[in-house]
Design a protein around this motif. Structure first.
Motif, PDB file in Angstrom:
ATOM      1  N   ALA A 131      -0.039   4.463  -6.546  1.00  0.00           N
ATOM      2  CA  ALA A 131       1.049   3.513  -7.610  1.00  0.00           C
ATOM      3  C   ALA A 131       1.482   3.245  -6.059  1.00  0.00           C
ATOM      4  O   ALA A 131       2.376   1.622  -5.303  1.00  0.00           O
ATOM      5  CB  ALA A 131       1.939   3.742  -8.535  1.00  0.00           C
ATOM      6  N   ALA A 132       2.006   3.954  -5.094  1.00  0.00           N
ATOM      7  CA  ALA A 132       2.544   3.743  -3.949  1.00  0.00           C
ATOM      8  C   ALA A 132       1.730   2.843  -3.073  1.00  0.00           C
ATOM      9  O   ALA A 132       2.469   2.026  -2.634  1.00  0.00           O
ATOM     10  CB  ALA A 132       3.790   4.338  -3.298  1.00  0.00           C
ATOM     11  N   ARG A 133       0.836   3.528  -2.413  1.00  0.00           N
ATOM     12  CA  ARG A 133       0.576   2.995  -1.688  1.00  0.00           C
ATOM     13  C   ARG A 133      -0.440   1.478  -1.744  1.00  0.00           C
ATOM     14  O   ARG A 133      -0.443   0.802  -0.756  1.00  0.00           O
ATOM     15  CB  ARG A 133      -1.061   3.544  -1.563  1.00  0.00           C
ATOM     16  N   GLY A 134      -0.245   0.588  -3.399  1.00  0.00           N
ATOM     17  CA  GLY A 134      -0.564  -0.526  -3.723  1.00  0.00           C
ATOM     18  C   GLY A 134      -0.011  -1.281  -3.413  1.00  0.00           C
ATOM     19  O   GLY A 134       0.058  -2.287  -3.136  1.00  0.00           O
ATOM     20  N   PHE A 135       1.317  -0.435  -3.809  1.00  0.00           N
ATOM     21  CA  PHE A 135       2.599  -1.315  -3.247  1.00  0.00           C
ATOM     22  C   PHE A 135       3.084  -1.870  -2.204  1.00  0.00           C
ATOM     23  O   PHE A 135       3.299  -2.748  -1.544  1.00  0.00           O
ATOM     24  CB  PHE A 135       4.098  -0.756  -3.883  1.00  0.00           C
ATOM     25  N   TYR A 136       2.780  -0.775  -1.296  1.00  0.00           N
ATOM     26  CA  TYR A 136       2.707  -1.015   0.400  1.00  0.00           C
ATOM     27  C   TYR A 136       1.969  -1.870   1.219  1.00  0.00           C
ATOM     28  O   TYR A 136       1.917  -2.741   1.507  1.00  0.00           O
ATOM     29  CB  TYR A 136       2.601   0.377   1.139  1.00  0.00           C
ATOM     30  N   GLN A 137       0.703  -1.976   0.268  1.00  0.00           N
ATOM     31  CA  GLN A 137      -0.577  -2.601   0.962  1.00  0.00           C
ATOM     32  C   GLN A 137      -0.047  -3.957   0.330  1.00  0.00           C
ATOM     33  O   GLN A 137      -0.321  -4.808   1.084  1.00  0.00           O
ATOM     34  CB  GLN A 137      -1.483  -2.661  -0.022  1.00  0.00           C
TER      35      GLN A 137
END
Length: 176
Positions: A131-137
């Motif tokens: 989820a965090a990786r998607g947000f940062y992307q």
């Protein structure tokens, strides 16, 4: 929503936000024994130290209706190649998806554009924190490196370095 600079007196508030965030987001990443321990007390000790050391690090707390809802903490020029480190970014579950994380990163971008305009911005995120990786992307971060790093529970876990080439790139990606 309002955002203000962290102060030494905020250590307990930041620790409570931090522990709650880790218990929710890292339940399947860090060990249950660690997450179910006196995590808030351990984080309070960490934040008391971080907020009392004059090493140039700083942070901001976000409030929604005067209730602490999230925070971000940075270490300027932490890395010679990647620049300023976003050491922590946490938003309470009830406030995720409403732009709070974006606003906190925008605050970082604005500050770094003034104080460290010549270096980029980066952070580390657990590989399993999808989820965090998607947000940062979505906010313009690029995964530029993957390596195993020491986690708070004592294990070595895979993490990605997420980077923005400049404070302006971070600010532009988090506008709105």
């Amino acid at each position: 929503m309002r955002i203000r600079a962290m102060q030494a007196e905020d250590a307990s508030t930041v620790a409570a936000l931090h522990a709650a965030s880790w218990r929710r987001a890292y339940r399947e990443i860090l060990t249950h024994a660690y997450l179910d321990s006196d995590l808030e007390g351990e984080r309070r000790s960490v934040w008391t130290t971080k907020l009392s050391v004059a090493d140039g690090s700083l942070g901001w707390i976000a409030f929604v209706q005067d209730v602490p809802a999230g925070f971000v903490f940075v270490r300027p020029r932490e890395d010679a190649q990647w620049g300023t480190l976003v050491d922590n970014l946490h938003v309470q579950a009830a406030h995720q998806g409403h732009g709070l994380g974006r606003r906190l990163l925008h605050t970082v971008g604005g500050w770094t554009a003034v104080h460290t305009p010549d270096v980029g911005v980066h952070l580390w995120v657990f590989a399993d924190n999808v989820a965090a990786r998607g947000f940062y992307q979505r906010v313009g971060g690029r995964e530029v490196e993957r390596t195993d790093r020491a986690a708070a529970d004592g294990r070595w876990l895979p993490e990605y370095r997420v980077a923005w080439s400049s404070p302006d790139a971070l600010t532009a990606a988090t506008r709105g």
